[in-house]
Design an enzyme around this catalytic site. Structure first.
Site, PDB file in Angstrom:
ATOM      1  N   ARG A 172      25.143  29.592   1.127  1.00 51.54           N
ATOM      2  CA  ARG A 172      24.770  29.871  -0.274  1.00 51.54           C
ATOM      3  C   ARG A 172      25.002  31.345  -0.612  1.00 51.54           C
ATOM      4  NH1 ARG A 172      19.123  30.462  -2.418  1.00 51.54           N
ATOM      5  NH2 ARG A 172      19.353  30.547  -4.674  1.00 51.54           N
ATOM      6  N   HIS A 201      27.331  32.513  -3.644  1.00 51.74           N
ATOM      7  CA  HIS A 201      26.806  33.265  -4.793  1.00 51.74           C
ATOM      8  C   HIS A 201      27.414  34.666  -4.912  1.00 51.74           C
ATOM      9  CE1 HIS A 201      23.027  30.897  -6.169  1.00 51.74           C
ATOM     10  NE2 HIS A 201      24.004  30.096  -5.842  1.00 51.74           N
ATOM     11  N   HIS A 212      26.506  20.719  -0.835  1.00 54.83           N
ATOM     12  CA  HIS A 212      25.095  20.311  -0.918  1.00 54.83           C
ATOM     13  C   HIS A 212      24.737  19.263   0.129  1.00 54.83           C
ATOM     14  CE1 HIS A 212      24.249  21.988  -5.216  1.00 54.83           C
ATOM     15  NE2 HIS A 212      24.263  22.917  -4.279  1.00 54.83           N
ATOM     16  N   TRP A 240      19.387  17.187   0.091  1.00 54.08           N
ATOM     17  CA  TRP A 240      20.270  16.169  -0.481  1.00 54.08           C
ATOM     18  C   TRP A 240      20.567  15.062   0.533  1.00 54.08           C
ATOM     19  CZ3 TRP A 240      20.671  21.390  -1.435  1.00 54.08           C
ATOM     20  CH2 TRP A 240      20.752  21.813  -2.765  1.00 54.08           C
TER      21      TRP A 240
HETATM   22  C1  HEM Z   1      26.989  22.988 -10.206  1.00 50.26           C
HETATM   23  C2  HEM Z   1      27.031  23.775  -9.166  1.00 50.26           C
HETATM   24  C3  HEM Z   1      25.830  24.150  -8.342  1.00 50.26           C
HETATM   25  C4  HEM Z   1      24.518  24.213  -8.692  1.00 50.26           C
HETATM   26  C5  HEM Z   1      23.879  23.962 -10.039  1.00 50.26           C
HETATM   27  C6  HEM Z   1      23.782  24.577  -7.495  1.00 50.26           C
HETATM   28  C7  HEM Z   1      22.428  24.747  -7.436  1.00 50.26           C
HETATM   29  C8  HEM Z   1      21.698  24.918  -6.266  1.00 50.26           C
HETATM   30  C9  HEM Z   1      20.273  25.014  -6.181  1.00 50.26           C
HETATM   31  C10 HEM Z   1      19.312  24.938  -7.362  1.00 50.26           C
HETATM   32  C11 HEM Z   1      19.954  25.170  -4.871  1.00 50.26           C
HETATM   33  C12 HEM Z   1      18.555  25.317  -4.266  1.00 50.26           C
HETATM   34  C13 HEM Z   1      18.245  26.776  -3.965  1.00 50.26           C
HETATM   35  C14 HEM Z   1      16.901  26.906  -3.293  1.00 50.26           C
HETATM   36  O1  HEM Z   1      15.905  26.491  -3.918  1.00 50.26           O
HETATM   37  O2  HEM Z   1      16.832  27.408  -2.159  1.00 50.26           O
HETATM   38  C15 HEM Z   1      21.172  25.166  -4.127  1.00 50.26           C
HETATM   39  C16 HEM Z   1      21.248  25.264  -2.762  1.00 50.26           C
HETATM   40  C17 HEM Z   1      22.410  25.311  -2.057  1.00 50.26           C
HETATM   41  N1  HEM Z   1      23.680  25.376  -2.596  1.00 50.26           N
HETATM   42 FE1  HEM Z   1      24.172  24.997  -4.514  1.00 50.26          FE
HETATM   43  N2  HEM Z   1      24.664  24.747  -6.469  1.00 50.26           N
HETATM   44  C18 HEM Z   1      25.920  24.496  -6.939  1.00 50.26           C
HETATM   45  C19 HEM Z   1      27.102  24.604  -6.228  1.00 50.26           C
HETATM   46  C20 HEM Z   1      27.192  24.992  -4.915  1.00 50.26           C
HETATM   47  C21 HEM Z   1      28.415  25.334  -4.249  1.00 50.26           C
HETATM   48  C22 HEM Z   1      29.791  25.378  -4.905  1.00 50.26           C
HETATM   49  C23 HEM Z   1      28.085  25.632  -2.959  1.00 50.26           C
HETATM   50  C24 HEM Z   1      28.970  26.090  -1.826  1.00 50.26           C
HETATM   51  C25 HEM Z   1      30.265  25.892  -1.769  1.00 50.26           C
HETATM   52  C26 HEM Z   1      26.651  25.460  -2.828  1.00 50.26           C
HETATM   53  C27 HEM Z   1      25.942  25.621  -1.669  1.00 50.26           C
HETATM   54  C28 HEM Z   1      24.566  25.485  -1.566  1.00 50.26           C
HETATM   55  C29 HEM Z   1      23.850  25.447  -0.295  1.00 50.26           C
HETATM   56  C30 HEM Z   1      24.461  25.480   1.093  1.00 50.26           C
HETATM   57  C31 HEM Z   1      22.492  25.329  -0.619  1.00 50.26           C
HETATM   58  C32 HEM Z   1      21.310  25.227   0.355  1.00 50.26           C
HETATM   59  C33 HEM Z   1      20.700  26.576   0.588  1.00 50.26           C
HETATM   60  C34 HEM Z   1      19.518  26.542   1.531  1.00 50.26           C
HETATM   61  O3  HEM Z   1      19.243  25.529   2.176  1.00 50.26           O
HETATM   62  O4  HEM Z   1      18.850  27.580   1.613  1.00 50.26           O
HETATM   63  N3  HEM Z   1      26.150  25.106  -4.042  1.00 50.26           N
HETATM   64  N4  HEM Z   1      22.224  25.022  -4.992  1.00 50.26           N
END
Ligand code: HEM
Length: 309
Positions: free
Chosen positions: A66, A70, A195, A211
């Protein structure tokens, strides 16, 4: 007026940078023989991944992915601003954006690696850590090359907030955000397959839950769950999100829109059936993401110091 704003943001930036190692360039003495060892950096990152079994699901891998996303996903192709170059998330206000809540965990985790290998820029380190984490969690090889540099606080211009996507929005919002970076529909779906990793935290984004049931393994399970499980709105006081019958798994509204949108859906279905296609497309799109806006020397193709084993 603009100049005042830039100066003010520069001052904030200087505050935001406190706590990070100074920008050390490779030492000049003996520079002829100095060869940066990116494999050693990869190894140091791998050693950190499962260094704390009490953290989340036992791996820092997802939060490192993440961070890499970001730091890169701020890119705007029209103004050629944002992207991983500069590692501007070290500075206020970007470090405090709501979208970046929780990423201090990942930045702080990597700090000892930066201290040990001061010749690597933060921007190379954060992106390499994401690529390394994907591979270590069973994902595809992510082509990665060094070449990013870190802006000094006084030289950096703060980006406007709002460049990263919101989970409670629809397909139009997702397209607006990712088209701005230069991605197409297929690449968007492939990227969102990340995700399959990690979870939402109520003290970070306000959403809760993972997820998939295997959040520390990179696979196509996210697409399998999205297409084969049944999803309904979660009844709670928190933000709009979806859950399955067990109440254990979740989807964001933006995840559901990948299934509901006529143009996104065929890719979701393809990746649910064909993990190899997902791995191939994800590797290409993630590598592209990490390179957005980076001024690499002309002719240097994306290549990893660690070739696919
Ligand atoms: C429409 C696009 C996306 C939205 C709205 C979105 C939104 C989110 C949100 C709300 C979280 C939870 C954050 C938390 O509470 O810790 C999250 C986690 C995460 N996202 Fe996304 N994301 C998007 C696209 C992506 C993309 C493109 C990637 C990587 C290529 C990604 C990788 C991750 C990962 C690995 C997590 C887990 C982080 C953790 O476990 O600490 N996301 N995302």
């Amino acid at each position: 007026m603009l100049r005042t704003l830039v100066r003010r943001l520069g001052a904030q930036a200087a505050q935001g940078v406190r706590g990070y190692a100074s920008e050390a360039a490779p030492k000049k003495s003996g520079a002829a023989s100095f060869k940066p060892d990116y494999d050693a950096v990869r190894k140091a990152v791998e050693d950190l991944l499962e260094s704390n079994e009490d953290y989340d699901d036992g791996s820092y891998g997802p939060v490192l992915v993440r961070l890499a996303w970001h730091t890169s996903g701020t890119f705007d192709k029209n103004t050629n601003t944002g992207g991983s170059n500069g590692a501007t998330m070290r500075f206020l206000p970007e470090s405090n954006w709501g979208a970046n809540a929780g990423l201090a965990v990942a930045r702080d985790l990597l700090e000892p690696v930066k201290q040990k290998y001061p010749w690597i820029s933060y921007s190379d380190l954060w992106t390499l850590a994401g690529a390394t984490a994907i591979e270590a969690m069973g994902g595809p090889h992510i082509p990665w090359r060094p070449g990013r540099s870190d802006y000094a606080p006084q030289n950096f211009v703060a980006l406007p907030d709002g460049r990263l996507p919101d989970g409670d929005k629809d397909a139009k919002h997702v397209r607006d955000i990712f088209y701005r970076m230069g991605f197409n529909d297929q690449e968007i779906v492939a990227l969102c397959g990340a995700h399959t990793l990690g979870r939402c935290h109520d003290d970070r984004s306000g959403f809760v839950g993972p997820w998939t049931n295997a959040p520390t393994t990179f696979s196509n399970l996210y697409f399998v769950e999205l297409t084969e499980n049944k999803w309904h709105k979660k009844k709670w006081k928190g933000p709009l999100q979806y859950e399955d019958k067990s109440g254990q798994l979740m989807m964001l509204n933006t995840d559901m829109w990948l299934l509901w949108d006529k143009k996104f859906k065929p890719y979701v279905q393809q990746y649910a059936k064909d993990e190899e296609a997902f791995f191939k497309d994800f590797a290409a799109a993630f590598s592209k993401l990490l390179e957005l806006g980076v001024p690499f020397p002309e002719g240097s193709a994306a290549a990893s110091p660690t070739p696919n084993k």
